[in-house]
Design a protein around this motif. Structure first.
Motif, PDB file in Angstrom:
ATOM      1  N   ASN B  18      -2.108 -13.429  -9.834  1.00  6.14           N
ATOM      2  CA  ASN B  18      -1.466 -13.250 -11.133  1.00  6.14           C
ATOM      3  C   ASN B  18      -1.756 -11.839 -11.634  1.00  6.14           C
ATOM      4  O   ASN B  18      -2.807 -11.267 -11.332  1.00  6.14           O
ATOM      5  N   SER B  19      -0.831 -11.291 -12.395  1.00 10.79           N
ATOM      6  CA  SER B  19      -1.049  -9.961 -12.966  1.00 10.79           C
ATOM      7  C   SER B  19      -0.842 -10.018 -14.472  1.00 10.79           C
ATOM      8  O   SER B  19      -0.073 -10.838 -14.974  1.00 10.79           O
ATOM      9  N   ILE B  20      -1.559  -9.151 -15.166  1.00  8.36           N
ATOM     10  CA  ILE B  20      -1.412  -9.052 -16.616  1.00  8.36           C
ATOM     11  C   ILE B  20      -1.213  -7.594 -16.972  1.00  8.36           C
ATOM     12  O   ILE B  20      -2.029  -6.739 -16.630  1.00  8.36           O
ATOM     13  N   ILE B  21      -0.127  -7.315 -17.660  1.00 10.26           N
ATOM     14  CA  ILE B  21       0.172  -5.964 -18.120  1.00 10.26           C
ATOM     15  C   ILE B  21       0.068  -5.957 -19.634  1.00 10.26           C
ATOM     16  O   ILE B  21       0.642  -6.832 -20.305  1.00 10.26           O
ATOM     17  N   ASN B  22      -0.661  -4.993 -20.153  1.00 13.30           N
ATOM     18  CA  ASN B  22      -0.930  -4.955 -21.585  1.00 13.30           C
ATOM     19  C   ASN B  22      -0.172  -3.852 -22.293  1.00 13.30           C
ATOM     20  O   ASN B  22       0.201  -2.839 -21.698  1.00 13.30           O
ATOM     21  N   CYS B  23       0.017  -4.052 -23.574  1.00 11.64           N
ATOM     22  CA  CYS B  23       0.742  -3.096 -24.405  1.00 11.64           C
ATOM     23  C   CYS B  23       0.189  -3.163 -25.819  1.00 11.64           C
ATOM     24  O   CYS B  23      -0.035  -4.249 -26.342  1.00 11.64           O
ATOM     25  N   ALA B  24      -0.026  -1.997 -26.421  1.00  7.14           N
ATOM     26  CA  ALA B  24      -0.452  -1.926 -27.811  1.00  7.14           C
ATOM     27  C   ALA B  24       0.661  -1.286 -28.618  1.00  7.14           C
ATOM     28  O   ALA B  24       1.293  -0.342 -28.161  1.00  7.14           O
ATOM     29  N   TYR B  25       0.903  -1.798 -29.792  1.00 10.50           N
ATOM     30  CA  TYR B  25       1.892  -1.185 -30.667  1.00 10.50           C
ATOM     31  C   TYR B  25       1.242  -0.911 -32.012  1.00 10.50           C
ATOM     32  O   TYR B  25       0.241  -1.524 -32.368  1.00 10.50           O
ATOM     33  N   SER B  26       1.817   0.032 -32.741  1.00  6.98           N
ATOM     34  CA  SER B  26       1.172   0.424 -33.999  1.00  6.98           C
ATOM     35  C   SER B  26       2.035   0.146 -35.221  1.00  6.98           C
ATOM     36  O   SER B  26       1.544   0.219 -36.343  1.00  6.98           O
ATOM     37  N   ASN B  27       3.335  -0.183 -35.011  1.00  6.92           N
ATOM     38  CA  ASN B  27       4.216  -0.394 -36.153  1.00  6.92           C
ATOM     39  C   ASN B  27       4.159  -1.851 -36.578  1.00  6.92           C
ATOM     40  O   ASN B  27       4.746  -2.725 -35.937  1.00  6.92           O
ATOM     41  N   SER B  28       3.473  -2.119 -37.650  1.00 10.23           N
ATOM     42  CA  SER B  28       3.321  -3.500 -38.106  1.00 10.23           C
ATOM     43  C   SER B  28       4.630  -4.101 -38.595  1.00 10.23           C
ATOM     44  O   SER B  28       4.745  -5.310 -38.777  1.00 10.23           O
ATOM     45  N   ALA B  29       5.649  -3.244 -38.819  1.00 11.23           N
ATOM     46  CA  ALA B  29       6.951  -3.753 -39.258  1.00 11.23           C
ATOM     47  C   ALA B  29       7.784  -4.304 -38.102  1.00 11.23           C
ATOM     48  O   ALA B  29       8.800  -4.962 -38.318  1.00 11.23           O
ATOM     49  N   SER B  30       7.369  -4.031 -36.866  1.00  6.85           N
ATOM     50  CA  SER B  30       8.120  -4.536 -35.711  1.00  6.85           C
ATOM     51  C   SER B  30       8.062  -6.053 -35.679  1.00  6.85           C
ATOM     52  O   SER B  30       6.999  -6.643 -35.877  1.00  6.85           O
ATOM     53  N   ASP B  31       9.220  -6.680 -35.443  1.00  4.23           N
ATOM     54  CA  ASP B  31       9.236  -8.141 -35.401  1.00  4.23           C
ATOM     55  C   ASP B  31       9.956  -8.685 -34.169  1.00  4.23           C
ATOM     56  O   ASP B  31      10.244  -9.888 -34.097  1.00  4.23           O
ATOM     57  N   TYR B  32      10.260  -7.809 -33.247  1.00  6.98           N
ATOM     58  CA  TYR B  32      10.943  -8.242 -32.030  1.00  6.98           C
ATOM     59  C   TYR B  32      10.450  -7.361 -30.895  1.00  6.98           C
ATOM     60  O   TYR B  32      10.454  -6.131 -31.004  1.00  6.98           O
ATOM     61  N   PHE B  33      10.040  -8.003 -29.792  1.00 11.67           N
ATOM     62  CA  PHE B  33       9.433  -7.286 -28.684  1.00 11.67           C
ATOM     63  C   PHE B  33      10.065  -7.742 -27.374  1.00 11.67           C
ATOM     64  O   PHE B  33      10.398  -8.914 -27.212  1.00 11.67           O
ATOM     65  N   ILE B  34      10.205  -6.786 -26.470  1.00 12.37           N
ATOM     66  CA  ILE B  34      10.847  -7.085 -25.191  1.00 12.37           C
ATOM     67  C   ILE B  34      10.043  -6.444 -24.062  1.00 12.37           C
ATOM     68  O   ILE B  34       9.520  -5.337 -24.213  1.00 12.37           O
ATOM     69  N   GLN B  76       2.335 -11.598 -18.515  1.00 14.64           N
ATOM     70  CA  GLN B  76       1.651 -12.214 -17.391  1.00 14.64           C
ATOM     71  C   GLN B  76       2.691 -12.608 -16.346  1.00 14.64           C
ATOM     72  O   GLN B  76       3.686 -13.251 -16.687  1.00 14.64           O
ATOM     73  N   ILE B  77       2.435 -12.215 -15.119  1.00 12.71           N
ATOM     74  CA  ILE B  77       3.317 -12.575 -14.016  1.00 12.71           C
ATOM     75  C   ILE B  77       2.512 -13.441 -13.057  1.00 12.71           C
ATOM     76  O   ILE B  77       1.465 -13.015 -12.552  1.00 12.71           O
ATOM     77  N   ALA B  78       2.976 -14.642 -12.834  1.00 10.12           N
ATOM     78  CA  ALA B  78       2.267 -15.578 -11.956  1.00 10.12           C
ATOM     79  C   ALA B  78       2.714 -15.412 -10.509  1.00 10.12           C
ATOM     80  O   ALA B  78       3.880 -15.126 -10.228  1.00 10.12           O
ATOM     81  N   ALA B  79       1.759 -15.576  -9.601  1.00 12.41           N
ATOM     82  CA  ALA B  79       2.044 -15.573  -8.165  1.00 12.41           C
ATOM     83  C   ALA B  79       2.942 -14.401  -7.781  1.00 12.41           C
ATOM     84  O   ALA B  79       4.075 -14.575  -7.338  1.00 12.41           O
ATOM     85  N   THR B  80       2.410 -13.203  -7.977  1.00 10.36           N
ATOM     86  CA  THR B  80       3.229 -12.008  -7.779  1.00 10.36           C
ATOM     87  C   THR B  80       3.791 -11.933  -6.366  1.00 10.36           C
ATOM     88  O   THR B  80       3.159 -12.339  -5.393  1.00 10.36           O
ATOM     89  N   GLN B  81       4.988 -11.362  -6.299  1.00  6.24           N
ATOM     90  CA  GLN B  81       5.717 -11.217  -5.047  1.00  6.24           C
ATOM     91  C   GLN B  81       6.028  -9.736  -4.830  1.00  6.24           C
ATOM     92  O   GLN B  81       6.017  -8.950  -5.775  1.00  6.24           O
ATOM     93  N   PRO B  82       6.321  -9.347  -3.600  1.00  9.48           N
ATOM     94  CA  PRO B  82       6.644  -7.931  -3.352  1.00  9.48           C
ATOM     95  C   PRO B  82       7.756  -7.404  -4.260  1.00  9.48           C
ATOM     96  O   PRO B  82       7.726  -6.253  -4.678  1.00  9.48           O
ATOM     97  N   GLY B  83       8.703  -8.255  -4.585  1.00  5.76           N
ATOM     98  CA  GLY B  83       9.804  -7.836  -5.452  1.00  5.76           C
ATOM     99  C   GLY B  83       9.400  -7.564  -6.887  1.00  5.76           C
ATOM    100  O   GLY B  83      10.201  -7.044  -7.665  1.00  5.76           O
ATOM    101  N   ASP B  84       8.171  -7.896  -7.234  1.00 11.30           N
ATOM    102  CA  ASP B  84       7.694  -7.618  -8.591  1.00 11.30           C
ATOM    103  C   ASP B  84       7.226  -6.173  -8.738  1.00 11.30           C
ATOM    104  O   ASP B  84       6.964  -5.718  -9.848  1.00 11.30           O
TER     105      ASP B  84
END
Lengths: 115, 113
Positions: B18-34, B76-84
């Motif tokens: 499994n892999s975990i990629i993290n992200c920090a944001y600073s704009n507290s007004a943001s209400d939608y994330f992709i 989080q990506i479970a059971a990573t594959q080469p295509g990931d």
């Protein structure tokens, strides 16, 4: 259905020349966005259209950059007097609604190289 | 500075892990994330999104977690594959009230065989 289509996929031009980059959004998507992506960076917002009008062009770096969407579908990004610093991948995206509520769907971009 | 950023530029994991990629944001007004995935020579591809009224959302092999208290987003990506193998970007809609997404620099995920 077809996704966002951008042409050309690659464009090499000389410094000082004029270029046009074309974007065909997904049919029915009213919002259209242009982004620029430099190597190793995330996409940076340039301009977005809602229908035919540019709703926000605050990301355009200077007045050499201009974009149009005359019929509310296809858009063209125009760059005058190109500079080497304009070299980047120019991405177009469209969405069914505003980016605040629905995801953007991107094309594969136009890689612009200014020599 | 940027309103959206990532902690690691490169992440290498073994195939099947499994892999975990993290992200920090600073704009507290943001209400939608992709989260987007970008393969070489292609445009960003939508993976999963989450609104600020949620703290977790699951898709096929992917899970997005949102912690508004510390302004942190993870994929989080479970059971990573080469295509990931690709560069993964988080994006937020916090452009000071204007439309459009703000992207981070990206994390390059490398899947080791």
């Amino acid at each position: 259905g077809a996704g966002v289509s951008q042409t050309p996929s690659n464009k090499v031009t000389e410094k000082g020349k004029y270029v046009e980059l074309r974007c065909d959004p997904i049919s029915g998507h009213t919002a259209l966005y242009w982004y620029r992506q430099s190597l190793g960076q995330g996409p940076e917002f340039l301009i977005y259209f809602q229908g035919t009008g540019a709703a926000d062009d605050s990301g355009l770096p200077n007045d050499r950059f201009f974009a149009v969407r005359p019929e509310g579908s296809v858009s063209t990004l125009k760059i005058q007097r190109t500079e080497r610093g304009d070299s980047a991948v120019y991405l177009c995206a469209s969405s069914l609604g505003l980016a605040g509520n629905s995801p953007l769907h991107f094309g594969n971009g136009t890689r612009l190289t200014v020599t | 500075g940027e309103s959206v950023g990532l902690h690691l530029p490169t992440l290498s994991v073994q195939e099947g892990d499994n892999s975990i990629i993290n992200c920090a944001y600073s704009n507290s007004a943001s209400d939608y994330f992709i989260w987007y995935k970008q393969e070489s020579g292609k445009g960003p591809q939508f993976i999963i999104d989450i609104r600020s009224n949620m703290d977790k959302r699951q898709g096929q092999r992917v899970t997005v977690l949102l912690n508004k208290t510390v302004k942190h987003l993870s994929l989080q990506i479970a059971a990573t594959q080469p295509g990931d193998s690709a560069v993964y970007f988080c994006a937020e809609n916090g452009r000071g009230g204007a439309d459009g997404l703000t992207f981070g620099k990206g994390t390059h995920l490398i899947i080791q065989p």
